[in-house]
Design a protein around this motif. Sequence first.
Motif, PDB file in Angstrom:
ATOM      1  N   PRO A 173      -6.625 -11.428  -0.057  1.00  0.00           N
ATOM      2  CA  PRO A 173      -6.588 -11.361   1.411  1.00  0.00           C
ATOM      3  C   PRO A 173      -7.585 -10.326   1.927  1.00  0.00           C
ATOM      4  O   PRO A 173      -7.954  -9.384   1.218  1.00  0.00           O
ATOM      5  CB  PRO A 173      -5.150 -10.888   1.678  1.00  0.00           C
ATOM      6  CG  PRO A 173      -4.864  -9.982   0.515  1.00  0.00           C
ATOM      7  CD  PRO A 173      -5.566 -10.597  -0.675  1.00  0.00           C
ATOM      8  N   PRO A 174      -8.024 -10.456   3.177  1.00  0.00           N
ATOM      9  CA  PRO A 174      -8.801  -9.380   3.803  1.00  0.00           C
ATOM     10  C   PRO A 174      -7.908  -8.152   3.998  1.00  0.00           C
ATOM     11  O   PRO A 174      -6.746  -8.279   4.383  1.00  0.00           O
ATOM     12  CB  PRO A 174      -9.215  -9.982   5.150  1.00  0.00           C
ATOM     13  CG  PRO A 174      -8.968 -11.446   5.042  1.00  0.00           C
ATOM     14  CD  PRO A 174      -7.853 -11.615   4.056  1.00  0.00           C
ATOM     15  N   LEU A 175      -8.433  -6.980   3.718  1.00  0.00           N
ATOM     16  CA  LEU A 175      -7.677  -5.744   3.858  1.00  0.00           C
ATOM     17  C   LEU A 175      -8.395  -4.801   4.822  1.00  0.00           C
ATOM     18  O   LEU A 175      -9.630  -4.711   4.806  1.00  0.00           O
ATOM     19  CB  LEU A 175      -7.508  -5.054   2.498  1.00  0.00           C
ATOM     20  CG  LEU A 175      -6.755  -5.833   1.420  1.00  0.00           C
ATOM     21  CD1 LEU A 175      -6.749  -5.055   0.121  1.00  0.00           C
ATOM     22  CD2 LEU A 175      -5.332  -6.163   1.862  1.00  0.00           C
ATOM     23  N   ASP A 176      -7.615  -4.129   5.615  1.00  0.00           N
ATOM     24  CA  ASP A 176      -8.169  -3.162   6.571  1.00  0.00           C
ATOM     25  C   ASP A 176      -8.239  -1.801   5.886  1.00  0.00           C
ATOM     26  O   ASP A 176      -7.301  -1.001   5.954  1.00  0.00           O
ATOM     27  CB  ASP A 176      -7.294  -3.102   7.827  1.00  0.00           C
ATOM     28  CG  ASP A 176      -7.875  -2.192   8.903  1.00  0.00           C
ATOM     29  OD1 ASP A 176      -9.052  -1.809   8.779  1.00  0.00           O
ATOM     30  OD2 ASP A 176      -7.149  -1.872   9.863  1.00  0.00           O
ATOM     31  N   CYS A 276     -11.852 -12.697   1.026  1.00  0.00           N
ATOM     32  CA  CYS A 276     -11.561 -11.371   1.577  1.00  0.00           C
ATOM     33  C   CYS A 276     -12.346 -11.097   2.860  1.00  0.00           C
ATOM     34  O   CYS A 276     -12.272  -9.976   3.391  1.00  0.00           O
ATOM     35  CB  CYS A 276     -11.887 -10.296   0.540  1.00  0.00           C
ATOM     36  SG  CYS A 276     -10.831 -10.332  -0.921  1.00  0.00           S
ATOM     37  N   ALA A 277     -13.058 -12.093   3.349  1.00  0.00           N
ATOM     38  CA  ALA A 277     -13.867 -11.983   4.575  1.00  0.00           C
ATOM     39  C   ALA A 277     -14.977 -10.946   4.422  1.00  0.00           C
ATOM     40  O   ALA A 277     -15.375 -10.292   5.392  1.00  0.00           O
ATOM     41  CB  ALA A 277     -12.997 -11.675   5.790  1.00  0.00           C
ATOM     42  N   VAL A 278     -15.476 -10.802   3.197  1.00  0.00           N
ATOM     43  CA  VAL A 278     -16.580  -9.883   2.926  1.00  0.00           C
ATOM     44  C   VAL A 278     -17.872 -10.687   2.882  1.00  0.00           C
ATOM     45  O   VAL A 278     -17.953 -11.691   2.162  1.00  0.00           O
ATOM     46  CB  VAL A 278     -16.359  -9.149   1.590  1.00  0.00           C
ATOM     47  CG1 VAL A 278     -17.544  -8.244   1.277  1.00  0.00           C
ATOM     48  CG2 VAL A 278     -15.079  -8.341   1.649  1.00  0.00           C
ATOM     49  N   PRO A 279     -18.886 -10.312   3.639  1.00  0.00           N
ATOM     50  CA  PRO A 279     -20.138 -11.071   3.657  1.00  0.00           C
ATOM     51  C   PRO A 279     -20.866 -10.964   2.326  1.00  0.00           C
ATOM     52  O   PRO A 279     -20.935  -9.879   1.728  1.00  0.00           O
ATOM     53  CB  PRO A 279     -20.939 -10.415   4.782  1.00  0.00           C
ATOM     54  CG  PRO A 279     -20.400  -9.038   4.883  1.00  0.00           C
ATOM     55  CD  PRO A 279     -18.947  -9.137   4.537  1.00  0.00           C
TER      56      PRO A 279
END
Length: 354
Positions: A173-176, A276-279
């Motif tokens: 998952p994407p993490l803040d 993870c929504a990382v480019p």
Amino acid sequence: MKLVVLGLSLSSSWGNGHATTYRALLKEFAARGHDILFLERDVPWYATQRDVADPDYCRLSFYGDLAGLDRWRGEIERADAVIVGSYVPDGVAVGRFVHKHARGVTAFYDIDTPVTLAKLALGDFEYLSPEIIRGYDLYLSFTGGPTLKLIEQRYGSPAARALYCSVDPDAYPPLDVPKRWDLSYLGTYSPDRQPTVERLLIEPARALPDSRFVVAGPLYPADIDWPANVERIEHLAPGDHPDFYSASRWTLNVTRADMIAAGWSPSVRLFEAAACAVPVISDCWDGLDSLFAPGREIMLAGTSADVINLLTDGVDPAAIGRAARARVMNGHRAADRALELETHLREAALVTAS
């Protein structure tokens, strides 16, 4: 469906991408109602590095050698499908054992297709041979595109089908979290990948001494001259991958030379980072644009200058990361691959029954 898988490893992700691939795929295959037994060769280099001992989506058992595989003959005979994976120790002999005893569909799952074909062309039959290919009802390949026809026409596979790697979105998952690095790379050392790592990460690191870089993965030689702003992580367990990716402004995807030559060969790291929504900044190869849209969902780089420009020219990495995640969630999840696997196995069963 009763499925038996003989794969390189499910228990240990150390130094290989097979374990995370099997974990994501089989978890979702089990969620579709199927019963799975995974048989793994008990080897010391994985036995001391196991990070999964008792998966809740399949039975995991070990065998010590080829003679020990005979203990599982009944399971193989009763299975609706049996899959043998690439790089399984004594893979040719294991394949012969499966061909002799399996009554259901037999399949070879090639997580290393371009490497496998290069080895076959050299007469290197470490875990697969042309004779064994012809005996499998189905050849499931990490590489798509023209390679599938080659496997059928040159090596006699009755049916070669793409089954790309995928990602479990729950596990990635994407993490803040705070951004620790401007550019990261996660990958085991490989001599054919290292020149690209040098060009697309180490050289930019030297050119941007105030930026932060990291390379995570085992087996890197001690004589590599790492710049002071490049952090090294020897091994990163899968459970730590989301935090690693999410702490990166950008991450780098580097492809094996054989996979670049074949094209249509995405790595599991590509999907994991995108989930993870990382480019992602990736090297270039045919078929990549069929998976992600360059310039919108992924950025391509051939030179160190390309990477330096991306890190410094004001491109919004967050927007690219969000677009990449949206693409992964619409076609590259493990659930999508599990459905594809089920479809391929059922189609092969119909052919063998006719």
